[in-house]
Every structure is written in C-alpha cells, then in structure tokens.
Scaffold this active site. Structure first.
Site, PDB file in Angstrom:
ATOM      1  N   ILE A  31       0.940  -1.417  -0.143  1.00 19.27           N
ATOM      2  CA  ILE A  31       0.111   0.246   0.024  1.00 19.27           C
ATOM      3  C   ILE A  31       0.939   1.209  -0.152  1.00 19.27           C
ATOM      4  O   ILE A  31       0.682   2.232  -1.026  1.00 19.27           O
ATOM      5  CB  ILE A  31      -0.839   0.143   1.235  1.00 19.27           C
ATOM      6  CG1 ILE A  31      -1.910  -1.215   1.052  1.00 19.27           C
ATOM      7  CG2 ILE A  31      -1.634   1.466   1.436  1.00 19.27           C
ATOM      8  CD1 ILE A  31      -2.870  -1.269   2.162  1.00 19.27           C
ATOM      9  N   ASP A  69      11.211   3.426   5.172  1.00 23.21           N
ATOM     10  CA  ASP A  69      10.926   2.242   5.674  1.00 23.21           C
ATOM     11  C   ASP A  69      11.965   1.625   6.300  1.00 23.21           C
ATOM     12  O   ASP A  69      13.235   1.757   6.229  1.00 23.21           O
ATOM     13  CB  ASP A  69      10.742   1.580   4.183  1.00 23.21           C
ATOM     14  CG  ASP A  69       9.908   0.228   4.482  1.00 23.21           C
ATOM     15  OD1 ASP A  69       8.771   0.112   3.927  1.00 23.21           O
ATOM     16  OD2 ASP A  69      10.457  -0.968   4.977  1.00 23.21           O
ATOM     17  N   SER A  99      -7.893   0.028   9.742  1.00 22.39           N
ATOM     18  CA  SER A  99      -8.087  -0.996   9.396  1.00 22.39           C
ATOM     19  C   SER A  99      -9.391  -1.336   9.381  1.00 22.39           C
ATOM     20  O   SER A  99      -9.975  -0.773  10.387  1.00 22.39           O
ATOM     21  CB  SER A  99      -7.277  -2.297  10.011  1.00 22.39           C
ATOM     22  OG  SER A  99      -7.736  -3.357   9.605  1.00 22.39           O
ATOM     23  N   TYR A 144      -3.750  -5.994  17.484  1.00 27.74           N
ATOM     24  CA  TYR A 144      -3.841  -5.281  16.069  1.00 27.74           C
ATOM     25  C   TYR A 144      -5.296  -4.647  15.957  1.00 27.74           C
ATOM     26  O   TYR A 144      -5.437  -3.276  15.531  1.00 27.74           O
ATOM     27  CB  TYR A 144      -3.870  -6.323  14.987  1.00 27.74           C
ATOM     28  CG  TYR A 144      -3.823  -5.753  13.798  1.00 27.74           C
ATOM     29  CD1 TYR A 144      -2.621  -5.090  13.077  1.00 27.74           C
ATOM     30  CD2 TYR A 144      -4.922  -5.780  12.795  1.00 27.74           C
ATOM     31  CE1 TYR A 144      -2.707  -4.596  11.892  1.00 27.74           C
ATOM     32  CE2 TYR A 144      -5.193  -5.262  11.638  1.00 27.74           C
ATOM     33  CZ  TYR A 144      -3.782  -4.615  11.075  1.00 27.74           C
ATOM     34  OH  TYR A 144      -4.009  -4.003   9.854  1.00 27.74           O
ATOM     35  N   LYS A 162      -5.742  -0.386  15.635  1.00 29.14           N
ATOM     36  CA  LYS A 162      -6.337   0.226  14.603  1.00 29.14           C
ATOM     37  C   LYS A 162      -7.623   1.041  15.083  1.00 29.14           C
ATOM     38  O   LYS A 162      -7.891   1.958  14.556  1.00 29.14           O
ATOM     39  CB  LYS A 162      -6.768  -0.591  13.446  1.00 29.14           C
ATOM     40  CG  LYS A 162      -5.326  -1.552  12.992  1.00 29.14           C
ATOM     41  CD  LYS A 162      -4.353  -0.276  12.283  1.00 29.14           C
ATOM     42  CE  LYS A 162      -3.378  -0.845  11.622  1.00 29.14           C
ATOM     43  NZ  LYS A 162      -2.472   0.246  10.967  1.00 29.14           N
TER      44      LYS A 162
END
Length: 268
Positions: free
Chosen positions: A18, A37, A145, A158, A162
């Site tokens: 993405i 990154d 997400s 997770y 999010k």
C-alpha cells in the site's frame, strides 16, 4: 496529472504494498515523496523506480518503533524539500502467532503492536504538524483497518490499535483544523499486497471473496488512489473521517452469502 502538484509527502512503510502504491501515485500526480521504511534498500529502490518514471523521490531508513527515527524522518523530509505538507502514517504490524485472543495473547506483542501501529501515528503527526503550520497547512492520512471496527477470533492487539488510530485521527483533526491541517484515515479490507498473496492460502482468499459485495479483491492501488484524494485539495472539506475501502465486505447481514447459496439450492 498535477492533483498534488508541489506538495511534499512523507510515506512511512513505503517500500512495498500500500505504501509503495501511494508513493508512486502521489509522485505521478506531482508530489515530491520521501519513502521511509525499515527496509531501506527497498525504499531506495522504490525511489529510483519513481524517478525513472519522471517523478521526484528519495528513500530513507525508518524504524517506526523508535521515537528518534520518526523525528529524523520528518526532519530529513524538510531538509530535502524545504517543507512537509502530506504525511501518510502507513506503517503497521500484525502477528498471527502471538497476537491471539485476550486470554492467550503475548503481552510483549501487545506492547510492540501498540508502539508501532499507534504510537508511530502520534509521533509522526507530533513532529510533522509544526512544519505543516509553518507551510500554511497540510494533510495527515493514517492507515487504520476494518479490524478496528469489527471483532475477530484472534489479533486483539492489532484490532485495538487500529480502533485507536480511528479515534486519534479525530483528535488530530479537531485540535489542528484551525491551522489548516486536515487528518483522515483509510481503513482497508483485504488488499492483495505481495505479503497477503504470499501468506494467505487460496482457500482463505476464497472465503473473503464469498463475503465481498464486489466480485473481486482489493489491490494496493485502491488504497493508493484514496490517499491521493485525501492528500489533494479535492478533499479540502473532509477531515476527521475514516474512509472504509473494503469492497462491501462488511456492509451486509453477515449471513447473506450463506443465505443466497441456500436459496439457489432450494430453487434448483
């Protein structure tokens, strides 16, 4: 062409998937992009690919779990291009082996995911906002997400991280809107990034397809184009929102796919 002409964008986690799609499309539409990154070689290769296509880009190292590294990425962006007007907080981690249900989750993994998935969004915004104010405004875009809106049998950390990104997005938008800074989030469903294709069995992909409203899976470009829209002045009256880009996977009664199959059998 030119939808984000002369804007300067920092994309975290931009070497693949993405992030890479967003970086490539932003550059194509006129932005100068900094790809940050942990895999710095990948970030530099991505930047070279963008430059080969006529865009402007550089690749730098980023450890999204380290405060100083996030600050340095923002400062490097400003040193390279004189300002920062777009921040795409895209870094995110998941771990299917350790991020389990509430009783069995590895607590160190909980802390790690909260640090990388949530605190990095806070810190990236913290360091970018003063520069955006000096530049006259900007757009912050966070990767949330659909896991932040639903429950699952695993990935408690997770999903919680999010969900927090969704709400933090609203707080940033509220606190800095008068400085001409917008903050929005994108909540992807299943997107066929290289990681997803390499790590998910075909049978699992088929299960997701069964419950999509659309007859296909998402591609990285589907998120990338959303990021370009949110970075551009086309979205100048949109802030504090989370755009769900998920192919209609979550819009229907969850039993509808099974019910449709039952109806076909009953009629046949």
């Amino acid at each position: 062409m030119g939808r984000v002409q002369d804007k300067v964008a920092l994309i975290t986690g931009g070497a693949s998937g993405i992030g890479l799609s967003a970086a490539t499309l932003l550059a194509k539409e006129g932005a100068k992009v900094v790809i940050a990154d942990f895999h710095v070689d990948g970030a530099k290769q991505a930047a070279e690919s963008i430059k080969a296509q006529g865009g402007e880009a550089v690749g730098i190292f980023l450890d999204a779990g380290d405060d100083n590294s996030i600050r340095a990425a923002v400062e490097n962006t400003v040193e390279q291009y004189g300002k920062i007007t777009v921040l795409f907080n895209n870094v995110g981690l998941t771990n299917l082996k350790k991020d389990l249900d509430v009783v069995n989750i590895d607590l160190d993994e909980w802390d790690r995911l909260m640090n990388v998935n949530l605190k990095s969004v806070l810190l990236g915004s913290r360091y970018a906002i003063p520069h955006m104010i000096r530049a006259g405004g900007g757009s912050i875009i966070n990767t949330a997400s659909m896991a932040g809106f639903t429950g699952d049998s695993i990935r408690a950390a997770y999903g919680a991280s999010k969900a927090a990104v969704v709400n933090l997005t609203k707080y940033i938008a509220t606190q800095y809107g008068k400085d001409n800074i917008r903050c929005n989030a994108v909540a992807p469903g299943l997107i066929l990034t290289p990681a997803a294709k390499n790590n998910m069995a075909p049978e699992v992909l088929d299960i997701f397809a069964k419950y999509n409203a659309l007859p296909y899976h998402g591609q990285p470009e589907d998120i990338g184009y959303t990021v370009v829209f949110l970075a551009s002045d086309e979205s100048k009256f949109i802030t504090g929102q989370t755009i769900q880009v998920e192919g209609g996977h979550y819009i229907a009664n969850p039993s509808i796919a099974d019910f449709n199959e039952w109806m076909k059998k009953a009629q046949g």
